[in-house]
Design a protein around this motif. Structure first.
Motif, PDB file in Angstrom:
ATOM      1  N   ARG A 210       0.857  -1.194   0.000  1.00  0.00           N
ATOM      2  CA  ARG A 210       0.000   0.000   0.000  1.00  0.00           C
ATOM      3  C   ARG A 210       0.890   1.240   0.000  1.00  0.00           C
ATOM      4  O   ARG A 210       1.974   1.229   0.587  1.00  0.00           O
ATOM      5  CB  ARG A 210      -0.883  -0.014   1.254  1.00  0.00           C
ATOM      6  N   ASN A 211       0.401   2.314  -0.647  1.00  0.00           N
ATOM      7  CA  ASN A 211       1.177   3.552  -0.667  1.00  0.00           C
ATOM      8  C   ASN A 211       1.000   4.326   0.632  1.00  0.00           C
ATOM      9  O   ASN A 211      -0.056   4.246   1.276  1.00  0.00           O
ATOM     10  CB  ASN A 211       0.745   4.434  -1.842  1.00  0.00           C
ATOM     11  N   GLU A 212       2.041   5.092   0.983  1.00  0.00           N
ATOM     12  CA  GLU A 212       1.987   5.873   2.214  1.00  0.00           C
ATOM     13  C   GLU A 212       0.978   7.007   2.068  1.00  0.00           C
ATOM     14  O   GLU A 212       0.792   7.539   0.970  1.00  0.00           O
ATOM     15  CB  GLU A 212       3.368   6.456   2.509  1.00  0.00           C
ATOM     16  N   GLY A 213       0.331   7.370   3.204  1.00  0.00           N
ATOM     17  CA  GLY A 213      -0.563   8.534   3.197  1.00  0.00           C
ATOM     18  C   GLY A 213      -2.005   8.219   2.871  1.00  0.00           C
ATOM     19  O   GLY A 213      -2.861   9.082   3.008  1.00  0.00           O
ATOM     20  N   LEU A 214      -2.294   6.972   2.462  1.00  0.00           N
ATOM     21  CA  LEU A 214      -3.689   6.617   2.152  1.00  0.00           C
ATOM     22  C   LEU A 214      -4.396   6.174   3.421  1.00  0.00           C
ATOM     23  O   LEU A 214      -3.770   5.676   4.351  1.00  0.00           O
ATOM     24  CB  LEU A 214      -3.731   5.476   1.128  1.00  0.00           C
ATOM     25  N   HIS A 215      -5.717   6.349   3.454  1.00  0.00           N
ATOM     26  CA  HIS A 215      -6.493   5.879   4.608  1.00  0.00           C
ATOM     27  C   HIS A 215      -6.521   4.359   4.613  1.00  0.00           C
ATOM     28  O   HIS A 215      -6.332   3.719   3.571  1.00  0.00           O
ATOM     29  CB  HIS A 215      -7.921   6.427   4.538  1.00  0.00           C
ATOM     30  N   PRO A 216      -6.755   3.735   5.782  1.00  0.00           N
ATOM     31  CA  PRO A 216      -6.779   2.269   5.832  1.00  0.00           C
ATOM     32  C   PRO A 216      -7.862   1.687   4.922  1.00  0.00           C
ATOM     33  O   PRO A 216      -8.947   2.271   4.809  1.00  0.00           O
ATOM     34  CB  PRO A 216      -7.118   1.960   7.297  1.00  0.00           C
ATOM     35  N   PRO A 217      -7.591   0.550   4.261  1.00  0.00           N
ATOM     36  CA  PRO A 217      -8.642  -0.068   3.433  1.00  0.00           C
ATOM     37  C   PRO A 217      -9.793  -0.571   4.300  1.00  0.00           C
ATOM     38  O   PRO A 217      -9.612  -0.818   5.498  1.00  0.00           O
ATOM     39  CB  PRO A 217      -7.921  -1.248   2.767  1.00  0.00           C
ATOM     40  N   LEU A 218     -10.967  -0.755   3.673  1.00  0.00           N
ATOM     41  CA  LEU A 218     -12.167  -1.112   4.437  1.00  0.00           C
ATOM     42  C   LEU A 218     -12.006  -2.410   5.223  1.00  0.00           C
ATOM     43  O   LEU A 218     -12.476  -2.513   6.363  1.00  0.00           O
ATOM     44  CB  LEU A 218     -13.372  -1.203   3.481  1.00  0.00           C
TER      45      LEU A 218
END
Lengths: 332, 65
Positions: A210-218
């Motif tokens: 996962r890329n940095e800075g993204l919100h956690p996946p559902l």
């Protein structure tokens, strides 16, 4: 290097186990008063608390998770660091539970992650800005709980003493306990489940999933809230009997004020993205409510233990995690 | 017995609030500028609670004598 999926799944399961244990241990904080005053049976009370733990994700953004994921710098983040951080936090929680110290699993988690990161890459591998956000609130959150608890109980007593029917007042506050316990469970779910989310996000970023800075996946959001909710459901009813009036004897009115004060503190912290200890926050609120009546009504021995837990938890968990990382590095 | 122990209790409460105020103030420089107001507000609140507690203590002592 490509990290095998099975290893990642193993660490995710460990993180969820940490979350489950958190719910198991902390459930008593939110339902102790409703069970002690027989508003609900222990089983109904844990179901009540677990439901609000779970639905917290609908209300609060994942700001706390983002902050936890940022504790360790991207340069040193690896599956070994996250694993060692989790092991440090779990070991410290088990040790302090055995010693009877009311330590915070949140502080243990931050300490564990920081300790493992420092062991790998030195002091520069821990993000100072994130620690500066977390550190003062180790003290501020219980003091805020204490202040709000004190002011609430004084205000409520000032209003209530005008009523001549104490029975009616007692009955009203018994009912209100349902609302305050729900609010506290919501705050607990929002702040504590998000800490595990942060760990899982850090792991996914470290392993390039996962890329940095993204919100956690559902799936991360749902699994973390489910784990803390299930922990509450399975643990709460066993612990609540002994937890009951550990710090001070609470009547329904005091219970409502303490839980409302703690819930308000947790809502504020979660909204600002600050990971705080729910245990220390409710402890502060109970001390505030108890000391409004009589200072000696508070069992200061327990409050003193909380102070020791403040001092020892972060360095303790960091030390264990650093040792664990050393072992991991040696074996790999 | 109740008179002396209660008097001492209330005194301790005021002192406790003052200690909490001091702790909050000491942590202000370590906090991010965005959150410094939290420590400052808490310190002021604790000082106010301490003053109220001391006033309550004095009133009770006056009533008991």
């Amino acid at each position: 290097m490509n990290t095998p999926t099975t290893l990642i799944v193993g660490v995710v399961v460990l993180a969820l186990a940490f979350d489950f244990a958190n719910g198991f241990h902390d459930a008593a904080n939110s339902i102790a008063t409703i069970v002690a005053t027989r508003v609900l049976t222990p089983f109904k009370a844990v179901l009540w608390a677990a439901s609000f733990n779970f639905i917290a994700f609908v209300i609060f953004e994942e700001k706390v998770a983002d902050e936890i994921a940022k504790v360790i710098s991207k340069d040193v983040a690896s599956i070994g660091v996250v694993f060692a951080g989790l092991v440090g936090a779990i070991f410290w929680n088990v040790l302090t539970a055995w010693l009877g110290l009311p330590s915070s699993s949140s502080h243990a988690l931050v300490g564990g992650l920081a300790g493992a990161a420092v062991a790998k890459g030195g002091w520069s591998s821990v993000k100072g800005e994130t620690l500066r956000k977390i550190f003062p609130f180790i003290v501020y959150s219980p003091v805020l709980g204490l202040t709000l608890g004190f002011l609430l109980i004084v205000g409520v007593m000032w209003i209530v003493h005008r009523f001549t029917k104490p029975k009616k007042v007692f009955k009203t506050f018994r009912g209100l306990q349902l609302v305050s316990a729900a609010a506290f469970s919501l705050g607990h779910g929002a702040n504590d489940a998000q800490k595990t989310m942060g760990v899982i996000v850090a792991l996914l970023v470290a392993t390039g999933r996962r890329n940095e800075g993204l919100h956690p996946p559902l799936w991360v959001v749902l699994s973390c809230h489910a784990a803390i909710g299930l922990g509450t459901m399975f643990g709460g009813w066993k612990i609540v009997r002994t937890m009951g009036n550990k710090l001070t004897k609470l009547d329904p009115m005091q219970g409502v004020c303490a839980e409302t004060a703690a819930a308000a503190t947790l809502f504020f912290a979660s909204h600002q993205g600050i990971p705080v200890s729910t245990t220390h926050t409710i402890t502060g609120a109970i001390v505030g409510v108890g000391s409004a009546r009589r200072f000696s009504a508070v069992r200061w021995g327990v409050a003193r233990k909380v102070l020791w837990a403040w001092v020892l938890t972060i360095p303790g968990a960091a030390g264990v995690a650093a040792l664990c990382y050393g072992l991991v590095a040696l074996l790999s | 017995m109740p008179k002396t122990s209660r008097t001492r209790d209330i005194d301790r409460r005021g002192s406790f609030f003052l200690c909490a105020a001091l702790l909050c103030l000491l942590l202000v420089p370590t906090a991010l500028p965005k959150f410094r107001w939290v420590g400052e507000v808490l310190a002021v609140a604790q000082v106010l609670l301490a003053l109220l507690s001391f006033a309550d203590h004095a009133a009770r002592r006056h009533r008991n004598t």
